[in-house]
Design a protein around this motif. Structure first.
Motif, PDB file in Angstrom:
ATOM      1  N   SER A  48       0.829  -1.205   0.000  1.00 60.01           N
ATOM      2  CA  SER A  48       0.000   0.000   0.000  1.00 60.01           C
ATOM      3  C   SER A  48       0.862   1.253   0.000  1.00 60.01           C
ATOM      4  CB  SER A  48      -0.935   0.005   1.214  1.00 60.01           C
ATOM      5  OG  SER A  48      -1.787  -1.124   1.210  1.00 60.01           O
ATOM      6  N   LEU A  52       1.283   4.106  -2.916  1.00 58.04           N
ATOM      7  CA  LEU A  52       0.923   5.478  -2.566  1.00 58.04           C
ATOM      8  C   LEU A  52       2.088   6.434  -2.777  1.00 58.04           C
ATOM      9  CD1 LEU A  52      -0.984   7.594  -1.341  1.00 58.04           C
ATOM     10  CD2 LEU A  52      -0.236   6.821   0.930  1.00 58.04           C
ATOM     11  N   VAL A 120      -2.160   9.173   4.641  1.00 55.42           N
ATOM     12  CA  VAL A 120      -2.229   7.746   4.981  1.00 55.42           C
ATOM     13  C   VAL A 120      -3.354   7.568   5.987  1.00 55.42           C
ATOM     14  CG1 VAL A 120      -0.972   5.777   5.940  1.00 55.42           C
ATOM     15  CG2 VAL A 120       0.247   7.495   4.580  1.00 55.42           C
ATOM     16  N   THR A 121      -4.393   6.838   5.598  1.00 54.98           N
ATOM     17  CA  THR A 121      -5.583   6.732   6.445  1.00 54.98           C
ATOM     18  C   THR A 121      -5.878   5.284   6.833  1.00 54.98           C
ATOM     19  OG1 THR A 121      -7.051   6.581   4.511  1.00 54.98           O
ATOM     20  CG2 THR A 121      -6.602   8.776   5.377  1.00 54.98           C
ATOM     21  N   ASN A 253      -3.992   6.433  -6.776  1.00 64.72           N
ATOM     22  CA  ASN A 253      -3.678   5.853  -5.466  1.00 64.72           C
ATOM     23  C   ASN A 253      -3.790   6.876  -4.345  1.00 64.72           C
ATOM     24  OD1 ASN A 253      -3.244   3.336  -6.499  1.00 64.72           O
ATOM     25  ND2 ASN A 253      -1.022   3.445  -6.489  1.00 64.72           N
ATOM     26  N   SER A 257      -6.394   6.517  -1.302  1.00 62.53           N
ATOM     27  CA  SER A 257      -5.924   6.541   0.083  1.00 62.53           C
ATOM     28  C   SER A 257      -6.698   7.559   0.914  1.00 62.53           C
ATOM     29  CB  SER A 257      -4.427   6.873   0.122  1.00 62.53           C
ATOM     30  OG  SER A 257      -3.942   6.886   1.445  1.00 62.53           O
ATOM     31  N   SER A 261      -9.335   4.329   1.703  1.00 57.52           N
ATOM     32  CA  SER A 261      -8.404   3.973   2.777  1.00 57.52           C
ATOM     33  C   SER A 261      -7.070   3.573   2.164  1.00 57.52           C
ATOM     34  CB  SER A 261      -8.949   2.820   3.636  1.00 57.52           C
ATOM     35  OG  SER A 261      -8.812   1.591   2.960  1.00 57.52           O
ATOM     36  N   THR A 262      -6.015   3.631   2.961  1.00 54.15           N
ATOM     37  CA  THR A 262      -4.692   3.243   2.465  1.00 54.15           C
ATOM     38  C   THR A 262      -4.636   1.741   2.200  1.00 54.15           C
ATOM     39  OG1 THR A 262      -3.678   5.077   3.684  1.00 54.15           O
ATOM     40  CG2 THR A 262      -2.214   3.313   2.960  1.00 54.15           C
ATOM     41  N   TYR A 263      -5.354   0.939   2.995  1.00 56.40           N
ATOM     42  CA  TYR A 263      -5.377  -0.503   2.740  1.00 56.40           C
ATOM     43  C   TYR A 263      -6.049  -0.820   1.401  1.00 56.40           C
ATOM     44  CZ  TYR A 263      -3.544  -1.887   7.284  1.00 56.40           C
ATOM     45  OH  TYR A 263      -2.712  -2.086   8.364  1.00 56.40           O
ATOM     46  N   VAL A 265      -5.690   0.906  -1.191  1.00 59.45           N
ATOM     47  CA  VAL A 265      -4.617   1.103  -2.169  1.00 59.45           C
ATOM     48  C   VAL A 265      -3.882  -0.217  -2.398  1.00 59.45           C
ATOM     49  CG1 VAL A 265      -2.425   2.271  -2.656  1.00 59.45           C
ATOM     50  CG2 VAL A 265      -4.298   3.540  -1.598  1.00 59.45           C
ATOM     51  N   THR A 409     -13.395   3.745  -5.255  1.00 56.05           N
ATOM     52  CA  THR A 409     -12.363   3.475  -6.259  1.00 56.05           C
ATOM     53  C   THR A 409     -12.923   3.499  -7.677  1.00 56.05           C
ATOM     54  OG1 THR A 409     -11.170   2.082  -4.668  1.00 56.05           O
ATOM     55  CG2 THR A 409     -10.601   1.813  -6.983  1.00 56.05           C
TER      56      THR A 409
END
Length: 536
Positions: A48, A52, A120-121, A253, A257, A261-263, A265, A409
């Motif tokens: 991730s 990012l 970054v979340t 990306n 994020s 969420s960053t995950y 990504v 997304t």
């Protein structure tokens, strides 16, 4: 009858293509292997952050946008005329510019370090760790500018195969070391440090090769102020176009994020990495012909340029439709095999299915438009092209944010698709009206026809492969792979077998296979004739 210039140009393109495909195949293979090891040894967060920060750094690299393209464009004519004095002047300017760019990128990046954790979340890691990872990404990018400018000279002189050879060798050695270190230490930071060393080693070796091939580069001649102004005029206009490309290709990306969420990504990156790997293979057609296209445009033969553009577009269509079909049919299964079921989009979710479809359509259209973008990059129409780029960027950002908030997304990818379509339409019109000065209707029809057939091929292959359910994941994958290859090959033969472009592609592929056989035969022969170990 072909002229000697055309034969030489074709031979150089074929050689560049041969080495480029081998290099990218090795690169893509190791990228997937390392990514699998990263996920299994460290976790999805590493992938991730990788996806990012790669895009964040790409946007930071806007400081470079325009400089490389403008100077490479300026190199085509002096290289064709073997004007060493002009080449030296341009390369010295290039060196100074890239050193300043390296400082600018690193300086701007350091200013972002205190705030980088804000994009970054929904992850459970410290801010300090996120900042350290970002600084390492930043260091790798900034250091690449110190030597990489010399590879552009090889590109302009149709000798990109040298870059391919060096990159392949260094990549193999470095990634094997990286895989061993990941298994032993399970440390993402150590992995990033090795990547920095890989970048430096590649550029240093290429720099040494360039110095040997062009010994006159040691001279200290500089461009006159009027010549510098001409180059920087092109830089200014190309910058806008490059900015649009970065906004279109390097914000997905980041938006995922922030808005999702960053995950997420990490999950999306599992699919987009497959698309990027396939794109790198197809892009070798574009890279191999880059110098030749620039040389051809310098001759200003409009009919010849139109003919070459049509042939290159068909080549990109052929491989784009084949790879898009494979990507659409196999990506979910392949991601499941490589990373695990938890890293795939839910097959029962319409949104998840649409994300994969939209990703594949974007992939296909991006491949299909490659020749058009290449011709635009050497057309000299930088000033007018920037307006198209601005329109595309605005549409992309606005739609991606609005649709991303509503659909996640999928909405972000739809915004990218809309931007891509708008730019394709406008760039075709500009190139044919302003540079070729011939009617663009036939090329528009070809592009729309290729796009429609390509999407139909994807859907048909997916419809057939979806019915395959033997029970074994690996057997299913093999059968789906056969369908995803068979459908585009058959349909493209039915639709295009009698066309000039299809015949040209067959001839080109035969030449490629012949060159591959010629290059590999001595190596295989030497291996076969080696005496067994211990014999006299």
């Amino acid at each position: 009858m072909k002229s000697r210039t055309d034969i030489t140009r074709s031979e150089k393109s074929a050689k560049n293509l041969l080495y480029g495909v081998i290099s990218q195949f090795v690169s893509v293979a190791f990228t997937f292997i390392v990514r699998i090891v990263l996920v299994r040894q460290i976790g999805i967060l590493s992938v991730s952050l990788n996806g990012l920060f790669t895009e964040v750094i790409a946007i930071l690299s806007l400081a470079e946008m325009g400089v490389g393209s403008a100077i490479v464009y300026s190199l085509y004519k002096p290289l064709a005329e073997r004007d060493e004095k002009k080449i030296v002047k341009l390369m010295n300017m290039y060196k100074t510019a890239y050193r300043n760019i390296a400082l600018a990128v690193f300086g701007i990046g350091l200013c972002l370090v205190p705030f980088i954790q804000n994009i970054v979340t929904k992850v459970d890691v410290s801010d300090g760790y996120i900042r350290l990872v970002f600084v390492l990404f930043l260091t790798q990018t900034a250091s690449s500018y110190l030597f990489s400018y010399k590879s552009s000279l090889l590109n302009a002189d149709q000798k990109v195969y040298i870059v391919s050879k060096v990159t392949t060798i260094v990549k193999i050695v470095a990634e094997i070391i990286n895989i061993i270190l990941l298994f032993v230490f399970h440390n993402y930071i150590l992995y990033l440090i090795v990547e920095i060393l890989l970048t430096l080693a590649t550029n240093i070796v290429i720099s040494g090769q360039v110095d040997k091939m062009y010994p006159f580069l040691i001279r200290k001649d500089e461009l006159l102020n009027v010549e510098k102004r001409m180059v920087f005029k092109n830089v200014k206009n190309i910058f806008i176009g490059s900015l649009s490309g970065k906004i279109t290709n390097s914000t997905d990306n980041i938006l995922i994020s922030i808005l999702v969420s960053t995950y997420e990504v990490g999950i999306y990156t599992g699919y987009s990495t497959l698309a990027m790997g396939l794109r790198k293979l197809i892009d070798q057609v574009d890279a191999a012909t880059a110098g030749s296209v620039g040389n051809l445009m310098a001759e200003d033969d409009r009919d010849k340029c139109d003919q070459v553009l049509r042939k290159l577009t068909f080549i990109n269509y052929f491989f784009g439709s084949l790879f898009a079909s494979c990507l659409y049919c196999l990506s979910s299964t392949l991601v499941r095999i490589m990373y695990g079921l938890e890293y795939t989009y839910n097959a029962d979710s319409m949104i998840g299915l649409m994300v994969v479809f939209c990703l594949c359509v974007n992939f296909f259209l991006t491949v299909l438009r490659n020749p058009l973008w290449r011709f635009m990059s050497v057309s000299g129409l930088f000033a007018k092209d920037k307006n198209i780029s601005i329109a595309g960027s605005v549409v992309n950002l606005i739609l991606s944010i609005i649709l991303g908030i509503k659909f996640g997304t999928l909405g972000i990818l739809l915004g990218t698709l809309a931007s891509l379509v708008i730019q394709i339409i406008l760039k075709i019109r500009l190139l044919y009206t302003e540079r070729f000065k011939i009617n663009s209707g036939k090329y528009y029809f070809r592009f729309i026809f290729y796009s429609g057939i390509g999407i139909v091929i994807m859907l048909l292959a997916k419809f057939i492969s979806a019915e395959i359910a033997v029970g074994s994941l690996y057997i299913d994958f093999v059968l789906k792979a056969a369908v995803s290859i068979f459908v585009p090959l058959c349909m493209n033969y039915v639709f295009f077998c009698r066309t000039e472009e299809y015949v040209y592609l067959k001839e080109l592929m035969w030449k490629f296979v012949t060159k591959m056989y010629t290059a590999l035969t001595p190596v295989i022969s030497r291996l076969y004739k080696k005496r067994p170990f211990g014999k006299a």
